[in-house]
Design an enzyme around this catalytic site. Structure first.
Site, PDB file in Angstrom:
ATOM      1  N   TYR A  42     -33.418  41.317 -44.121  1.00  0.00           N
ATOM      2  CA  TYR A  42     -32.503  41.004 -45.233  1.00  0.00           C
ATOM      3  C   TYR A  42     -31.126  41.631 -45.032  1.00  0.00           C
ATOM      4  CZ  TYR A  42     -36.133  38.474 -47.618  1.00  0.00           C
ATOM      5  OH  TYR A  42     -37.083  37.525 -47.923  1.00  0.00           O
TER       6      TYR A  42
ATOM      7  N   ASN B 173     -31.448  29.044 -53.198  1.00  0.00           N
ATOM      8  CA  ASN B 173     -30.742  29.858 -52.207  1.00  0.00           C
ATOM      9  C   ASN B 173     -30.456  31.255 -52.740  1.00  0.00           C
ATOM     10  OD1 ASN B 173     -30.827  27.662 -50.617  1.00  0.00           O
ATOM     11  ND2 ASN B 173     -28.697  27.044 -50.940  1.00  0.00           N
TER      12      ASN B 173
ATOM     13  N   HIS C 164     -34.835  32.063 -56.781  1.00  0.00           N
ATOM     14  CA  HIS C 164     -35.491  32.967 -55.830  1.00  0.00           C
ATOM     15  C   HIS C 164     -34.729  34.281 -55.629  1.00  0.00           C
ATOM     16  CE1 HIS C 164     -37.704  29.246 -53.996  1.00  0.00           C
ATOM     17  NE2 HIS C 164     -38.202  29.624 -55.142  1.00  0.00           N
TER      18      HIS C 164
HETATM   19  P1  NAD Z   1     -35.910  24.313 -46.183  1.00  0.00           P
HETATM   20  O1  NAD Z   1     -35.390  25.123 -45.046  1.00  0.00           O
HETATM   21  O2  NAD Z   1     -37.380  24.221 -46.372  1.00  0.00           O
HETATM   22  O3  NAD Z   1     -35.374  22.804 -46.068  1.00  0.00           O
HETATM   23  C1  NAD Z   1     -34.031  22.557 -45.763  1.00  0.00           C
HETATM   24  C2  NAD Z   1     -33.694  21.123 -46.111  1.00  0.00           C
HETATM   25  O4  NAD Z   1     -32.299  20.959 -45.897  1.00  0.00           O
HETATM   26  C3  NAD Z   1     -34.429  20.090 -45.250  1.00  0.00           C
HETATM   27  O5  NAD Z   1     -34.920  19.044 -46.069  1.00  0.00           O
HETATM   28  C4  NAD Z   1     -33.324  19.587 -44.321  1.00  0.00           C
HETATM   29  O6  NAD Z   1     -33.499  18.222 -43.946  1.00  0.00           O
HETATM   30  C5  NAD Z   1     -32.097  19.752 -45.193  1.00  0.00           C
HETATM   31  N1  NAD Z   1     -30.820  19.853 -44.491  1.00  0.00           N
HETATM   32  C6  NAD Z   1     -30.578  20.343 -43.259  1.00  0.00           C
HETATM   33  N2  NAD Z   1     -29.249  20.256 -42.981  1.00  0.00           N
HETATM   34  C7  NAD Z   1     -28.666  19.716 -44.090  1.00  0.00           C
HETATM   35  C8  NAD Z   1     -27.330  19.387 -44.427  1.00  0.00           C
HETATM   36  N3  NAD Z   1     -26.316  19.580 -43.566  1.00  0.00           N
HETATM   37  N4  NAD Z   1     -27.091  18.840 -45.642  1.00  0.00           N
HETATM   38  C9  NAD Z   1     -28.111  18.628 -46.521  1.00  0.00           C
HETATM   39  N5  NAD Z   1     -29.390  18.911 -46.254  1.00  0.00           N
HETATM   40  C10 NAD Z   1     -29.663  19.462 -45.048  1.00  0.00           C
HETATM   41  O7  NAD Z   1     -35.185  24.858 -47.442  1.00  0.00           O
HETATM   42  P2  NAD Z   1     -35.670  25.050 -48.935  1.00  0.00           P
HETATM   43  O8  NAD Z   1     -36.370  23.816 -49.390  1.00  0.00           O
HETATM   44  O9  NAD Z   1     -34.468  25.530 -49.679  1.00  0.00           O
HETATM   45  O10 NAD Z   1     -36.746  26.222 -48.859  1.00  0.00           O
HETATM   46  C11 NAD Z   1     -36.415  27.382 -48.131  1.00  0.00           C
HETATM   47  C12 NAD Z   1     -36.653  28.675 -48.872  1.00  0.00           C
HETATM   48  O11 NAD Z   1     -36.069  29.720 -48.073  1.00  0.00           O
HETATM   49  C13 NAD Z   1     -35.951  28.759 -50.195  1.00  0.00           C
HETATM   50  O12 NAD Z   1     -36.868  29.269 -51.089  1.00  0.00           O
HETATM   51  C14 NAD Z   1     -34.813  29.752 -50.027  1.00  0.00           C
HETATM   52  O13 NAD Z   1     -34.919  30.819 -50.966  1.00  0.00           O
HETATM   53  C15 NAD Z   1     -35.006  30.371 -48.670  1.00  0.00           C
HETATM   54  N6  NAD Z   1     -33.788  30.236 -47.821  1.00  0.00           N
HETATM   55  C16 NAD Z   1     -32.551  30.424 -48.381  1.00  0.00           C
HETATM   56  C17 NAD Z   1     -31.416  30.274 -47.615  1.00  0.00           C
HETATM   57  C18 NAD Z   1     -30.051  30.479 -48.276  1.00  0.00           C
HETATM   58  O14 NAD Z   1     -29.955  31.237 -49.247  1.00  0.00           O
HETATM   59  N7  NAD Z   1     -28.979  29.802 -47.814  1.00  0.00           N
HETATM   60  C19 NAD Z   1     -31.510  29.922 -46.268  1.00  0.00           C
HETATM   61  C20 NAD Z   1     -32.802  29.742 -45.717  1.00  0.00           C
HETATM   62  C21 NAD Z   1     -33.929  29.900 -46.516  1.00  0.00           C
END
Ligand code: NAD
Length: 232
Positions: free
Chosen positions: A53, A87, A104
């Protein structure tokens, strides 16, 4: 004012340089998610979890909101707008949106392992083993790990159930209970889903539009359409 509720996932921040995790083959920045985002992982190796983290916090601090985050903030001119995000970054805030529910948790916050109400905002600073809260207990990230309760889910369901328009952006809809929000959308409410890949949706809503585009393309386009179109 009509109400728009938007569910966002890691994909909306992908073009800001923050990795998604399903996209990276089930790994999150090279780590097995269960090792860094579960109570079991924390019990096994808390130093690894804190370091993970710390790295994510440092990465997120360098990231800038993209055209999708910025476009969503413009909806507030004409709609009662709520973003429910999975996110843990703060790119919606940086993009100018004012009503954001972090389902989350937040990367910038840490809490006592013994008391969910003792929370501190540490910005982009790291924490280490031995860093304690005012109750003398170890600090941990204030994020929801797999297998933990999602305290805000009831409020998120209530908001979703009264949406006039529902938008889903950049989520694999594989993480529960967040993914179940879709099933609380009223049947007459239009649902738009923006993602370059079509997620597997069991029983899709009646009034459903899939926009197969990256967030920075699909979101500004949909926002323009919603701002000009009357009545919805
Ligand atoms: P996920 O990683 O499971 O899915 C990501 C989705 O984004 C996919 O469907 C993919 O096709 C899509 N994607 C990829 N590139 C894209 C783009 N340019 N534009 C639009 N869509 C795009 O993500 P999730 O469903 O949010 O689950 C992941 C878990 O992990 C969440 O609970 C989150 O808390 C955590 N997480 C958070 C972050 C962050 O805060 N940015 C990053 C990674 C994971």
């Amino acid at each position: 004012m009509k109400k728009i509720v938007i569910l966002t996932g890691a994909g909306i921040s992908a073009e800001s340089g923050i990795q998604t995790f399903r996209g990276a083959g089930g790994l999150w920045n090279g780590y097995n998610v269960m090792e860094v985002a579960s109570p079991e992982g924390w019990a096994k190796n808390p130093a690894l979890v804190l370091n993970f983290y710390n790295l994510r916090r440092a990465d997120a601090a360098k990231a800038k909101p993209n055209q999708a985050h910025i476009a969503l903030s413009k909806l507030e001119k004409k709609f009662n707008t709520l973003i429910i995000t999975q996110n843990i970054d703060n790119l919606h805030e940086q993009g100018g949106s004012s009503h954001i529910m972090h389902l989350h948790g937040k990367l910038s916050e840490v809490k006592s392992v013994a008391n969910d109400n003792i929370v501190y905002d540490i910005g982009d600073k790291p924490i280490q083993l031995g860093d304690t809260a005012e109750d003398g207990q170890q600090l941990r990230p204030n994020v929801v790990w797999f297998g933990e309760m999602v305290p805000m889910i009831a409020a998120a369901i209530e908001e979703t159930a009264t949406a006039d328009i529902f938008i889903i952006i950049g989520t694999s809809l594989a993480v529960y209970p967040a993914a179940s929000l879709l099933h609380y959308v009223p049947s007459s409410t239009p649902v738009y889903l923006i993602d370059p890949n079509e997620p597997d949706i069991y029983n899709p809503p009646t009034n459903f539009s899939f926009i197969q585009q990256k967030a920075t393309e699909g979101v500004p386009m949909l926002v323009n359409k919603l701002l000009n179109k009357r009545p919805i």
